[in-house]
Write an enzyme that holds these catalytic residues in place. Structure first.
Site, PDB file in Angstrom:
ATOM      1  CG  ASP A 124     -61.093 -43.223 -11.435  1.00  0.00           C
ATOM      2  OD1 ASP A 124     -61.372 -42.844 -12.575  1.00  0.00           O
ATOM      3  OD2 ASP A 124     -60.821 -44.399 -11.139  1.00  0.00           O
ATOM      4  CE  LYS A 135     -56.334 -37.748 -14.089  1.00  0.00           C
ATOM      5  NZ  LYS A 135     -56.806 -38.779 -13.178  1.00  0.00           N
ATOM      6  N   GLY A 136     -60.614 -34.168 -14.426  1.00  0.00           N
ATOM      7  CA  GLY A 136     -61.362 -33.589 -15.547  1.00  0.00           C
ATOM      8  C   GLY A 136     -61.967 -32.244 -15.188  1.00  0.00           C
ATOM      9  N   GLY A 190     -61.313 -41.517 -18.288  1.00  0.00           N
ATOM     10  CA  GLY A 190     -62.682 -41.031 -18.345  1.00  0.00           C
ATOM     11  C   GLY A 190     -62.752 -39.770 -17.515  1.00  0.00           C
ATOM     12  CG  HIS A 191     -60.367 -36.845 -17.788  1.00  0.00           C
ATOM     13  ND1 HIS A 191     -59.274 -36.270 -18.362  1.00  0.00           N
ATOM     14  CD2 HIS A 191     -59.883 -37.820 -16.985  1.00  0.00           C
ATOM     15  CE1 HIS A 191     -58.181 -36.874 -17.927  1.00  0.00           C
ATOM     16  NE2 HIS A 191     -58.535 -37.824 -17.095  1.00  0.00           N
ATOM     17  CD  GLN A 222     -54.719 -43.612 -17.790  1.00  0.00           C
ATOM     18  OE1 GLN A 222     -53.679 -43.219 -18.283  1.00  0.00           O
ATOM     19  NE2 GLN A 222     -55.845 -43.647 -18.461  1.00  0.00           N
TER      20      GLN A 222
HETATM   21  P1  IMP Z   1     -55.353 -50.280 -18.873  1.00  0.00           P
HETATM   22  O1  IMP Z   1     -54.877 -48.868 -18.789  1.00  0.00           O
HETATM   23  O2  IMP Z   1     -56.687 -50.431 -19.566  1.00  0.00           O
HETATM   24  O3  IMP Z   1     -54.305 -51.202 -19.430  1.00  0.00           O
HETATM   25  O4  IMP Z   1     -55.627 -50.793 -17.377  1.00  0.00           O
HETATM   26  C1  IMP Z   1     -54.556 -50.964 -16.445  1.00  0.00           C
HETATM   27  C2  IMP Z   1     -54.990 -50.536 -15.055  1.00  0.00           C
HETATM   28  O5  IMP Z   1     -55.171 -49.133 -15.027  1.00  0.00           O
HETATM   29  C3  IMP Z   1     -56.310 -51.151 -14.581  1.00  0.00           C
HETATM   30  O6  IMP Z   1     -56.240 -51.355 -13.191  1.00  0.00           O
HETATM   31  C4  IMP Z   1     -57.318 -50.053 -14.879  1.00  0.00           C
HETATM   32  O7  IMP Z   1     -58.454 -50.141 -14.061  1.00  0.00           O
HETATM   33  C5  IMP Z   1     -56.475 -48.827 -14.563  1.00  0.00           C
HETATM   34  N1  IMP Z   1     -56.931 -47.628 -15.280  1.00  0.00           N
HETATM   35  C6  IMP Z   1     -56.720 -47.308 -16.562  1.00  0.00           C
HETATM   36  N2  IMP Z   1     -57.244 -46.122 -16.857  1.00  0.00           N
HETATM   37  C7  IMP Z   1     -57.790 -45.652 -15.726  1.00  0.00           C
HETATM   38  C8  IMP Z   1     -58.462 -44.419 -15.383  1.00  0.00           C
HETATM   39  O8  IMP Z   1     -58.642 -43.506 -16.192  1.00  0.00           O
HETATM   40  N3  IMP Z   1     -58.866 -44.309 -14.093  1.00  0.00           N
HETATM   41  C9  IMP Z   1     -58.636 -45.279 -13.175  1.00  0.00           C
HETATM   42  N4  IMP Z   1     -58.014 -46.418 -13.446  1.00  0.00           N
HETATM   43  C10 IMP Z   1     -57.589 -46.604 -14.711  1.00  0.00           C
END
Ligand code: IMP
Length: 426
Positions: A14, A17-18, A41-42, A225
């Site tokens: 978050d 980046k997008g 989520g970009h 991420q």
């Molecule tokens: P997962 O990727 O759904 O397995 O989640 C693992 C951890 O990564 C959790 O704390 C999520 O909130 C975090 N996470 C996964 N994708 C994102 C992202 O795009 N932005 C921020 N946090 C993320």
């Protein structure tokens, strides 16, 4: 001049980046996702219209970039198809420009069910995953049980492999997690249909990238991420299941380190985190609430409120080195415009050396250096000379602490709200 640029988040995702990918994508011949899945989520704001992309590379909003999904990305076919159709409904042509590696592990309904069941069983130790099946799909990849998109597109292969996956997962769901089983026939029918729809977009992504590189074309690798969510280098086990750091580019797209010319690290001027896990500089006070409000800090994928805190230069310096960052882009500096003093974490107390995992991370107490806030509005600035002196001092100090240069500032959600000191593509 850089021909191939990697964009990575250097915190917990978050970072914004997008928008930067979208900006640089205009210079690129190809934009490539190489890890993660639709947990990302970009958010892009173009011409006042907001689009949130989850798995399609952000280059799709330009009119020429080829969009590639590399083998390191776990793909939920239903989510990808929904995203394609959503863009098409907005008049954006996607299919001829999208190349998907058939080697991508498929996320099926059983992975989503398992993600939820596992989180439930963790109780207070829940990771706070996005519930998208990301972890279980990567688990199946590592155990060599999982199906790839290529399997979905071939009815005989699908029939041959899917039963074993469903049997195993239903055993786990019902006998270990005390959860409902998934409907194997439904998953098989959906997978066959989705495989057929995605097949025309299958491409030798790795081969295409090699050809583009040899032809001198510009390539942009789009990380999802952030580095502190990296399965190896992050706040384990409160991490995602992929390598979000630079190594993921090589394994997830099939290029060599020499194929990367520039690594741009995206860093918010403060820090946020969604989901659980250690966060040394987290604030539970009026400052934190002001960051959340001014920064509109809600997850782009799940809508969850983000935890907020001061910038952590200790963690950032480590991530700068792990990723071989060439330059940083600092985003959302304007959120700090309202503060009388801004703080930077310059050291940790309570731990020896860099934290290894959650236990050490949760013992790390931040040591802050305070800097004066600035008078003036940095939102929308495009000219470095117009930055308030105290904001420049804050950025200078940051560069000094992390031993990396700031090459860009993002000063608002719109594509052109940036101060560019050095353009990554040169
Ligand atoms: P997962 O990727 O759904 O397995 O989640 C693992 C951890 O990564 C959790 O704390 C999520 O909130 C975090 N996470 C996964 N994708 C994102 C992202 O795009 N932005 C921020 N946090 C993320």
């Amino acid at each position: 001049m850089a021909q191939s640029v990697v964009i990575l988040g250097t915190q917990w995702g978050d970072e914004g980046k997008g928008k930067i990918v979208d900006l640089l994508a205009h210079e690129a011949d190809a934009v490539v996702r190489f890890q993660g899945g639709h947990n990302a989520g970009h958010t892009l704001v173009v011409g006042g219209r907001k689009t949130v992309l989850h798995v399609i590379p952000s280059g799709v909003l330009t009119d020429r970039a080829r969009c590639l999904i590399g083998n390191g990305v776990v793909v939920a076919p239903h989510a990808l198809i929904e995203e394609i159709r959503g863009l098409e409904a907005n008049g954006i042509e996607v299919r001829p420009r999208l190349g998907i590696s058939p080697a991508c592990p498929a996320i099926l309904g059983c992975h989503e069910a398992l993600d939820r069941a596992k989180e439930r069983s963790r109780g207070k130790k829940a990771i706070g995953t996005t519930g998208r099946g990301i972890g279980p799909a990567y688990e199946d990849k590592a155990s060599r049980l999982g199906l790839r998109l290529a399997d979905l597109a071939d009815p005989a292969r699908l029939a041959d492999k899917l039963d074993a996956v469903i049997d195993y997962h239903n055993f786990l769901l019902t006998r270990y997690y005390d959860a409902d089983p998934v409907d194997g026939q439904q998953i098989a029918d959906d997978a066959a249909r989705q495989g057929e729809e995605l097949k025309p977009m299958f491409a030798d992504v790795t081969g295409e990238l090699h050809d583009l590189r040899r032809a001198g074309r510009a390539i942009l690798f789009e990380g999802a991420q952030g580095s502190l969510l990296d399965i190896d280098h992050g706040t384990y086990p409160f991490v995602t299941s992929s390598n979000t750091t630079v190594g993921g580019v090589m394994t997830g797209a099939g290029v060599g380190p020499g194929d990367i010319d520039y690594v741009l690290g995206i860093t918010k001027a403060y820090a946020t985190r969604v989901g659980s896990g250690p966060f040394p500089t987290e604030l539970d006070d009026a400052d934190g609430r002001m960051m959340a409000e001014r920064g509109v800090e809600f997850g782009a994928t799940t809508g969850r409120p983000r935890r907020c805190g001061w910038l952590d230069a200790v963690a950032l310096k480590r991530m700068v080195r792990i990723n071989g960052i060439t330059g940083l882009c600092i985003t959302k500096l304007d959120v700090l415009d309202a503060f009388d003093r801004v703080r930077i974490c310059v050291d940790y107390e309570g731990v020896d050396g860099f934290p290894v995992g959650a236990e050490e991370w949760s013992r790390a107490r931040p040591v802050y250096e305070d800097m004066p806030g600035w008078d003036g509005d940095t939102q929308g600035l495009t000219d470095a000379d117009k930055l308030p002196a105290a904001a420049c001092a804050y950025l200078d100090r940051l560069e000094e602490l992390i031993e990396a240069p700031v090459h860009m500032l993002s000063t608002g959600p719109e594509r052109d709200a940036n101060v560019i000191l050095r353009h990554p593509f040169g």
